[in-house]
Design a protein around this motif. Structure first.
Motif, PDB file in Angstrom:
ATOM      1  N   GLU A  92       0.804  -1.224   0.000  1.00 57.65           N
ATOM      2  CA  GLU A  92       0.000   0.000   0.000  1.00 57.65           C
ATOM      3  C   GLU A  92       0.840   1.279   0.000  1.00 57.65           C
ATOM      4  OE1 GLU A  92      -0.616  -2.497   2.303  1.00 57.65           O
ATOM      5  OE2 GLU A  92      -2.281  -3.340   1.150  1.00 57.65           O
ATOM      6  N   VAL A  93       2.069   1.215   0.482  1.00 57.50           N
ATOM      7  CA  VAL A  93       2.910   2.409   0.549  1.00 57.50           C
ATOM      8  C   VAL A  93       3.519   2.668  -0.825  1.00 57.50           C
ATOM      9  CG1 VAL A  93       4.946   3.455   1.608  1.00 57.50           C
ATOM     10  CG2 VAL A  93       3.394   2.073   2.995  1.00 57.50           C
ATOM     11  N   GLU A  94       3.241   3.868  -1.346  1.00 69.89           N
ATOM     12  CA  GLU A  94       3.703   4.235  -2.696  1.00 69.89           C
ATOM     13  C   GLU A  94       4.914   5.149  -2.685  1.00 69.89           C
ATOM     14  OE1 GLU A  94       0.124   5.932  -4.270  1.00 69.89           O
ATOM     15  OE2 GLU A  94      -0.683   3.973  -4.821  1.00 69.89           O
ATOM     16  N   GLY A  95       5.118   5.835  -1.589  1.00 72.04           N
ATOM     17  CA  GLY A  95       6.253   6.747  -1.505  1.00 72.04           C
ATOM     18  C   GLY A  95       6.431   7.251  -0.090  1.00 72.04           C
ATOM     19  N   VAL A  96       7.618   7.752   0.181  1.00 69.85           N
ATOM     20  CA  VAL A  96       7.931   8.256   1.517  1.00 69.85           C
ATOM     21  C   VAL A  96       9.042   9.288   1.396  1.00 69.85           C
ATOM     22  CG1 VAL A  96       9.571   6.410   2.017  1.00 69.85           C
ATOM     23  CG2 VAL A  96       8.418   7.528   3.896  1.00 69.85           C
ATOM     24  N   ILE A  97       8.999  10.289   2.265  1.00 68.29           N
ATOM     25  CA  ILE A  97      10.036  11.320   2.272  1.00 68.29           C
ATOM     26  C   ILE A  97      10.271  11.769   3.707  1.00 68.29           C
ATOM     27  CG2 ILE A  97       8.352  13.140   1.796  1.00 68.29           C
ATOM     28  CD1 ILE A  97      10.552  14.618   0.208  1.00 68.29           C
ATOM     29  N   ILE A  98      11.514  11.993   4.047  1.00 72.36           N
ATOM     30  CA  ILE A  98      11.894  12.523   5.352  1.00 72.36           C
ATOM     31  C   ILE A  98      12.339  13.957   5.129  1.00 72.36           C
ATOM     32  CG2 ILE A  98      13.522  12.368   7.263  1.00 72.36           C
ATOM     33  CD1 ILE A  98      13.624   9.374   6.823  1.00 72.36           C
ATOM     34  N   ILE A  99      11.739  14.862   5.898  1.00 71.71           N
ATOM     35  CA  ILE A  99      12.038  16.285   5.723  1.00 71.71           C
ATOM     36  C   ILE A  99      12.301  16.952   7.073  1.00 71.71           C
ATOM     37  CG2 ILE A  99      10.674  16.484   3.615  1.00 71.71           C
ATOM     38  CD1 ILE A  99       8.478  17.788   5.294  1.00 71.71           C
ATOM     39  N   LEU A 106      15.570  15.299   3.325  1.00 71.26           N
ATOM     40  CA  LEU A 106      16.786  14.597   3.747  1.00 71.26           C
ATOM     41  C   LEU A 106      16.976  13.312   2.952  1.00 71.26           C
ATOM     42  CD1 LEU A 106      16.528  14.983   7.626  1.00 71.26           C
ATOM     43  CD2 LEU A 106      17.911  16.323   6.044  1.00 71.26           C
ATOM     44  N   ALA A 107      15.888  12.566   2.760  1.00 68.20           N
ATOM     45  CA  ALA A 107      15.930  11.315   2.004  1.00 68.20           C
ATOM     46  C   ALA A 107      14.515  11.037   1.510  1.00 68.20           C
ATOM     47  CB  ALA A 107      16.424  10.166   2.880  1.00 68.20           C
ATOM     48  N   SER A 108      14.409  10.343   0.377  1.00 73.38           N
ATOM     49  CA  SER A 108      13.075  10.061  -0.139  1.00 73.38           C
ATOM     50  C   SER A 108      13.076   8.877  -1.088  1.00 73.38           C
ATOM     51  CB  SER A 108      12.517  11.283  -0.871  1.00 73.38           C
ATOM     52  OG  SER A 108      13.232  11.515  -2.065  1.00 73.38           O
ATOM     53  N   VAL A 109      11.901   8.266  -1.181  1.00 69.33           N
ATOM     54  CA  VAL A 109      11.609   7.268  -2.197  1.00 69.33           C
ATOM     55  C   VAL A 109      10.239   7.677  -2.726  1.00 69.33           C
ATOM     56  CG1 VAL A 109      11.181   4.836  -2.699  1.00 69.33           C
ATOM     57  CG2 VAL A 109      12.903   5.465  -1.002  1.00 69.33           C
ATOM     58  N   LEU A 110      10.238   8.371  -3.847  1.00 71.74           N
ATOM     59  CA  LEU A 110       9.002   8.902  -4.411  1.00 71.74           C
ATOM     60  C   LEU A 110       8.760   8.340  -5.806  1.00 71.74           C
ATOM     61  CD1 LEU A 110       9.406  12.658  -3.390  1.00 71.74           C
ATOM     62  CD2 LEU A 110       7.905  10.972  -2.329  1.00 71.74           C
ATOM     63  N   SER A 111       7.513   8.413  -6.221  1.00 68.83           N
ATOM     64  CA  SER A 111       7.158   7.976  -7.574  1.00 68.83           C
ATOM     65  C   SER A 111       7.841   8.876  -8.596  1.00 68.83           C
ATOM     66  CB  SER A 111       5.644   8.064  -7.770  1.00 68.83           C
ATOM     67  OG  SER A 111       4.970   7.302  -6.805  1.00 68.83           O
ATOM     68  N   PRO A 112       8.174   8.320  -9.758  1.00 74.05           N
ATOM     69  CA  PRO A 112       8.770   9.148 -10.806  1.00 74.05           C
ATOM     70  C   PRO A 112       7.828  10.306 -11.160  1.00 74.05           C
ATOM     71  CG  PRO A 112       8.884   6.823 -11.399  1.00 74.05           C
ATOM     72  CD  PRO A 112       8.048   6.915 -10.174  1.00 74.05           C
ATOM     73  N   GLY A 113       8.404  11.446 -11.371  1.00 72.65           N
ATOM     74  CA  GLY A 113       7.605  12.614 -11.725  1.00 72.65           C
ATOM     75  C   GLY A 113       7.225  13.480 -10.540  1.00 72.65           C
ATOM     76  N   GLN A 161      11.882  16.104  16.958  1.00 65.92           N
ATOM     77  CA  GLN A 161      11.742  17.559  16.901  1.00 65.92           C
ATOM     78  C   GLN A 161      12.260  18.116  15.573  1.00 65.92           C
ATOM     79  OE1 GLN A 161      10.515  19.780  19.072  1.00 65.92           O
ATOM     80  NE2 GLN A 161       9.985  18.376  20.703  1.00 65.92           N
ATOM     81  N   GLU A 162      13.225  17.421  14.963  1.00 62.89           N
ATOM     82  CA  GLU A 162      13.887  17.940  13.776  1.00 62.89           C
ATOM     83  C   GLU A 162      13.491  17.251  12.479  1.00 62.89           C
ATOM     84  OE1 GLU A 162      15.968  16.529  16.318  1.00 62.89           O
ATOM     85  OE2 GLU A 162      15.980  18.379  17.453  1.00 62.89           O
ATOM     86  N   VAL A 163      12.645  16.226  12.542  1.00 59.74           N
ATOM     87  CA  VAL A 163      12.388  15.445  11.333  1.00 59.74           C
ATOM     88  C   VAL A 163      10.907  15.065  11.216  1.00 59.74           C
ATOM     89  CG1 VAL A 163      12.983  13.332  10.097  1.00 59.74           C
ATOM     90  CG2 VAL A 163      14.725  14.529  11.372  1.00 59.74           C
ATOM     91  N   ILE A 164      10.398  15.164   9.992  1.00 55.09           N
ATOM     92  CA  ILE A 164       9.012  14.826   9.676  1.00 55.09           C
ATOM     93  C   ILE A 164       9.026  13.726   8.624  1.00 55.09           C
ATOM     94  CG2 ILE A 164       6.833  15.718   8.746  1.00 55.09           C
ATOM     95  CD1 ILE A 164       7.989  18.560   9.502  1.00 55.09           C
ATOM     96  N   LEU A 165       8.096  12.802   8.735  1.00 51.97           N
ATOM     97  CA  LEU A 165       7.964  11.711   7.778  1.00 51.97           C
ATOM     98  C   LEU A 165       6.631  11.877   7.048  1.00 51.97           C
ATOM     99  CD1 LEU A 165       9.064   8.889   6.782  1.00 51.97           C
ATOM    100  CD2 LEU A 165       7.569   7.904   8.526  1.00 51.97           C
ATOM    101  N   LEU A 166       6.662  11.871   5.724  1.00 56.25           N
ATOM    102  CA  LEU A 166       5.452  11.870   4.902  1.00 56.25           C
ATOM    103  C   LEU A 166       5.374  10.523   4.215  1.00 56.25           C
ATOM    104  CD1 LEU A 166       3.006  13.141   3.366  1.00 56.25           C
ATOM    105  CD2 LEU A 166       4.660  13.859   1.634  1.00 56.25           C
ATOM    106  N   VAL A 167       4.239   9.852   4.389  1.00 57.59           N
ATOM    107  CA  VAL A 167       4.009   8.564   3.748  1.00 57.59           C
ATOM    108  C   VAL A 167       2.848   8.722   2.779  1.00 57.59           C
ATOM    109  CG1 VAL A 167       3.394   6.150   4.107  1.00 57.59           C
ATOM    110  CG2 VAL A 167       4.845   7.322   5.770  1.00 57.59           C
ATOM    111  N   LEU A 168       3.058   8.302   1.536  1.00 59.27           N
ATOM    112  CA  LEU A 168       2.006   8.313   0.522  1.00 59.27           C
ATOM    113  C   LEU A 168       1.537   6.876   0.328  1.00 59.27           C
ATOM    114  CD1 LEU A 168       3.802  10.696  -1.971  1.00 59.27           C
ATOM    115  CD2 LEU A 168       2.034  11.293  -0.319  1.00 59.27           C
ATOM    116  N   ALA A 169       0.221   6.651   0.462  1.00 58.46           N
ATOM    117  CA  ALA A 169      -0.326   5.297   0.394  1.00 58.46           C
ATOM    118  C   ALA A 169      -1.483   5.235  -0.601  1.00 58.46           C
ATOM    119  CB  ALA A 169      -0.791   4.854   1.774  1.00 58.46           C
ATOM    120  N   SER A 170      -1.729   4.047  -1.098  1.00 53.73           N
ATOM    121  CA  SER A 170      -2.799   3.824  -2.081  1.00 53.73           C
ATOM    122  C   SER A 170      -4.166   3.920  -1.404  1.00 53.73           C
ATOM    123  CB  SER A 170      -2.622   2.455  -2.730  1.00 53.73           C
ATOM    124  OG  SER A 170      -2.909   1.444  -1.786  1.00 53.73           O
ATOM    125  N   PRO A 171      -5.221   4.113  -2.194  1.00 54.65           N
ATOM    126  CA  PRO A 171      -6.563   4.198  -1.599  1.00 54.65           C
ATOM    127  C   PRO A 171      -7.031   2.874  -0.982  1.00 54.65           C
ATOM    128  CG  PRO A 171      -6.680   4.334  -4.001  1.00 54.65           C
ATOM    129  CD  PRO A 171      -5.235   4.341  -3.627  1.00 54.65           C
TER     130      PRO A 171
END
Length: 194
Positions: A92-99, A106-113, A161-171
Protein backbone atom coordinates in the motif's frame (compact mmCIF):
# COMPACT_ATOMS: atom_id res chain seq x y z
CA UNK A 1 48.47 20.17 13.94
CA UNK A 2 48.74 18.11 17.16
CA UNK A 3 46.73 19.26 20.16
CA UNK A 4 49.86 19.60 22.30
CA UNK A 5 51.42 22.05 19.85
CA UNK A 6 48.20 24.04 19.69
CA UNK A 7 48.02 24.30 23.46
CA UNK A 8 51.67 25.35 23.61
CA UNK A 9 51.05 28.07 21.01
CA UNK A 10 48.07 29.38 22.96
CA UNK A 11 50.02 29.28 26.23
CA UNK A 12 52.97 31.17 24.72
CA UNK A 13 50.63 33.74 23.19
CA UNK A 14 48.84 34.28 26.50
CA UNK A 15 52.16 34.61 28.36
CA UNK A 16 53.39 37.18 25.84
CA UNK A 17 50.17 39.13 25.97
CA UNK A 18 50.04 39.14 29.76
CA UNK A 19 53.75 40.04 29.97
CA UNK A 20 53.46 43.03 27.60
CA UNK A 21 51.07 45.17 29.68
CA UNK A 22 53.41 44.93 32.69
CA UNK A 23 56.33 46.06 30.55
CA UNK A 24 54.31 48.92 29.05
CA UNK A 25 53.16 49.99 32.52
CA UNK A 26 56.78 50.03 33.78
CA UNK A 27 57.86 52.07 30.78
CA UNK A 28 54.97 54.50 31.23
CA UNK A 29 56.05 55.12 34.79
CA UNK A 30 59.58 55.99 33.69
CA UNK A 31 58.67 57.99 30.60
CA UNK A 32 55.58 59.85 29.55
CA UNK A 33 55.51 58.55 26.01
CA UNK A 34 55.40 54.95 24.88
CA UNK A 35 58.49 54.05 22.83
CA UNK A 36 57.78 53.23 19.20
CA UNK A 37 59.64 49.93 19.49
CA UNK A 38 57.06 48.67 21.99
CA UNK A 39 54.28 49.44 19.51
CA UNK A 40 56.15 47.60 16.77
CA UNK A 41 56.75 44.64 19.09
CA UNK A 42 53.07 44.51 20.01
CA UNK A 43 52.09 44.71 16.35
CA UNK A 44 54.51 41.94 15.46
CA UNK A 45 53.24 39.83 18.33
CA UNK A 46 49.66 40.35 17.25
CA UNK A 47 50.46 39.48 13.66
CA UNK A 48 52.34 36.34 14.72
CA UNK A 49 49.57 35.33 17.11
CA UNK A 50 46.89 35.95 14.49
CA UNK A 51 48.88 33.98 11.92
CA UNK A 52 49.32 31.04 14.32
CA UNK A 53 45.65 31.07 15.28
CA UNK A 54 44.54 31.28 11.65
CA UNK A 55 46.64 28.27 10.70
CA UNK A 56 45.32 26.46 13.77
CA UNK A 57 41.68 27.07 12.87
CA UNK A 58 42.24 26.08 9.24
CA UNK A 59 43.97 22.85 10.31
CA UNK A 60 41.27 22.09 12.89
CA UNK A 61 38.35 22.73 10.53
CA UNK A 62 39.48 20.52 7.67
CA UNK A 63 39.38 17.15 9.43
CA UNK A 64 36.19 18.00 11.34
CA UNK A 65 34.28 19.00 8.20
CA UNK A 66 35.45 15.86 6.40
CA UNK A 67 34.36 13.69 9.34
CA UNK A 68 31.02 15.51 9.54
CA UNK A 69 30.38 15.12 5.80
CA UNK A 70 31.35 11.43 5.95
CA UNK A 71 29.02 10.80 8.92
CA UNK A 72 26.27 12.77 7.19
CA UNK A 73 26.64 10.79 3.94
CA UNK A 74 26.59 7.50 5.84
CA UNK A 75 23.49 8.52 7.82
CA UNK A 76 21.66 9.65 4.65
CA UNK A 77 22.57 6.39 2.92
CA UNK A 78 21.25 4.37 5.86
CA UNK A 79 18.04 6.45 5.91
CA UNK A 80 17.61 5.92 2.17
CA UNK A 81 18.03 2.15 2.58
CA UNK A 82 15.46 2.06 5.39
CA UNK A 83 12.98 4.03 3.27
CA UNK A 84 13.45 1.61 0.36
CA UNK A 85 12.76 -1.32 2.71
CA UNK A 86 9.64 0.41 4.01
CA UNK A 87 8.21 1.11 0.54
CA UNK A 88 9.11 -2.31 -0.89
CA UNK A 89 7.84 -4.11 2.22
CA UNK A 90 4.30 -2.76 1.95
CA UNK A 91 2.01 -3.07 -1.06
CA UNK A 92 0.00 0.00 0.00
CA UNK A 93 2.91 2.41 0.55
CA UNK A 94 3.70 4.23 -2.70
CA UNK A 95 6.25 6.75 -1.51
CA UNK A 96 7.93 8.26 1.52
CA UNK A 97 10.04 11.32 2.27
CA UNK A 98 11.89 12.52 5.35
CA UNK A 99 12.04 16.28 5.72
CA UNK A 100 13.08 18.96 8.18
CA UNK A 101 10.46 21.30 9.70
CA UNK A 102 11.69 24.06 7.41
CA UNK A 103 10.93 21.95 4.32
CA UNK A 104 14.30 20.49 3.32
CA UNK A 105 14.27 16.90 2.03
CA UNK A 106 16.79 14.60 3.75
CA UNK A 107 15.93 11.32 2.00
CA UNK A 108 13.08 10.06 -0.14
CA UNK A 109 11.61 7.27 -2.20
CA UNK A 110 9.00 8.90 -4.41
CA UNK A 111 7.16 7.98 -7.57
CA UNK A 112 8.77 9.15 -10.81
CA UNK A 113 7.61 12.61 -11.73
CA UNK A 114 7.11 13.81 -8.14
CA UNK A 115 9.09 16.93 -7.27
CA UNK A 116 11.03 16.19 -4.06
CA UNK A 117 11.60 19.86 -3.16
CA UNK A 118 7.98 20.85 -3.70
CA UNK A 119 6.71 17.80 -1.78
CA UNK A 120 9.03 18.61 1.13
CA UNK A 121 8.03 22.28 1.24
CA UNK A 122 4.29 21.52 1.08
CA UNK A 123 4.60 18.82 3.76
CA UNK A 124 6.33 21.17 6.19
CA UNK A 125 3.67 23.82 5.57
CA UNK A 126 0.87 21.30 6.01
CA UNK A 127 2.26 20.04 9.33
CA UNK A 128 2.79 23.59 10.58
CA UNK A 129 -0.79 24.47 9.68
CA UNK A 130 -2.06 21.26 11.33
CA UNK A 131 -0.18 22.11 14.54
CA UNK A 132 -1.64 25.63 14.50
CA UNK A 133 -5.17 24.25 14.04
CA UNK A 134 -4.56 21.75 16.86
CA UNK A 135 -3.58 24.58 19.21
CA UNK A 136 -6.53 26.78 18.21
CA UNK A 137 -9.02 23.93 18.67
CA UNK A 138 -7.40 22.97 21.99
CA UNK A 139 -6.64 19.44 20.75
CA UNK A 140 -3.11 19.35 22.12
CA UNK A 141 -0.02 18.11 20.29
CA UNK A 142 -0.66 16.77 16.80
CA UNK A 143 0.06 13.06 16.38
CA UNK A 144 -0.40 12.99 12.61
CA UNK A 145 -1.96 14.91 9.75
CA UNK A 146 -3.87 12.80 7.22
CA UNK A 147 -4.94 13.93 3.77
CA UNK A 148 -7.36 11.55 2.09
CA UNK A 149 -8.05 11.88 -1.61
CA UNK A 150 -9.51 9.74 -4.36
CA UNK A 151 -6.01 8.50 -5.26
CA UNK A 152 -4.94 7.63 -1.73
CA UNK A 153 -3.55 9.01 1.51
CA UNK A 154 -0.84 11.36 2.58
CA UNK A 155 0.15 10.89 6.23
CA UNK A 156 2.49 13.32 7.99
CA UNK A 157 4.07 12.24 11.28
CA UNK A 158 6.74 13.81 13.49
CA UNK A 159 9.71 11.45 13.85
CA UNK A 160 11.45 13.84 16.23
CA UNK A 161 11.74 17.56 16.90
CA UNK A 162 13.89 17.94 13.78
CA UNK A 163 12.39 15.45 11.33
CA UNK A 164 9.01 14.83 9.68
CA UNK A 165 7.96 11.71 7.78
CA UNK A 166 5.45 11.87 4.90
CA UNK A 167 4.01 8.56 3.75
CA UNK A 168 2.01 8.31 0.52
CA UNK A 169 -0.33 5.30 0.39
CA UNK A 170 -2.80 3.82 -2.08
CA UNK A 171 -6.56 4.20 -1.60
CA UNK A 172 -6.80 0.47 -0.79
CA UNK A 173 -4.69 0.93 2.36
CA UNK A 174 -6.42 0.19 5.64
CA UNK A 175 -5.74 3.15 7.93
CA UNK A 176 -5.15 1.07 11.06
CA UNK A 177 -2.60 -1.15 9.34
CA UNK A 178 -1.01 1.84 7.61
CA UNK A 179 -0.61 3.71 10.92
CA UNK A 180 0.92 0.62 12.51
CA UNK A 181 3.41 0.25 9.62
CA UNK A 182 4.31 3.93 9.93
CA UNK A 183 4.89 3.53 13.66
CA UNK A 184 7.17 0.54 13.03
CA UNK A 185 9.06 2.45 10.32
CA UNK A 186 9.59 5.40 12.66
CA UNK A 187 11.00 3.03 15.30
CA UNK A 188 13.62 1.93 12.74
CA UNK A 189 14.29 5.40 11.34
CA UNK A 190 14.52 7.38 14.60
CA UNK A 191 17.84 5.86 15.78
CA UNK A 192 19.41 6.78 12.43
CA UNK A 193 18.51 10.44 12.95
CA UNK A 194 20.69 10.89 16.05
Amino acid sequence: MPLGKILNLLLVALERISAKPAKVTDELQTTEELPSTTTVENTELSAATVSDLQSFTEDARAPQSEIFEEKNATAISMLQDELHKFVSGSAEVEGVIIITPDGMALASVLSPGMDEELTAAMSASMLSLGEHIGRELARGAIDRVVVEGERGYGVLVNCSQEVILLVLASPSAKQGILFLEIKQAIAKIAPLLK
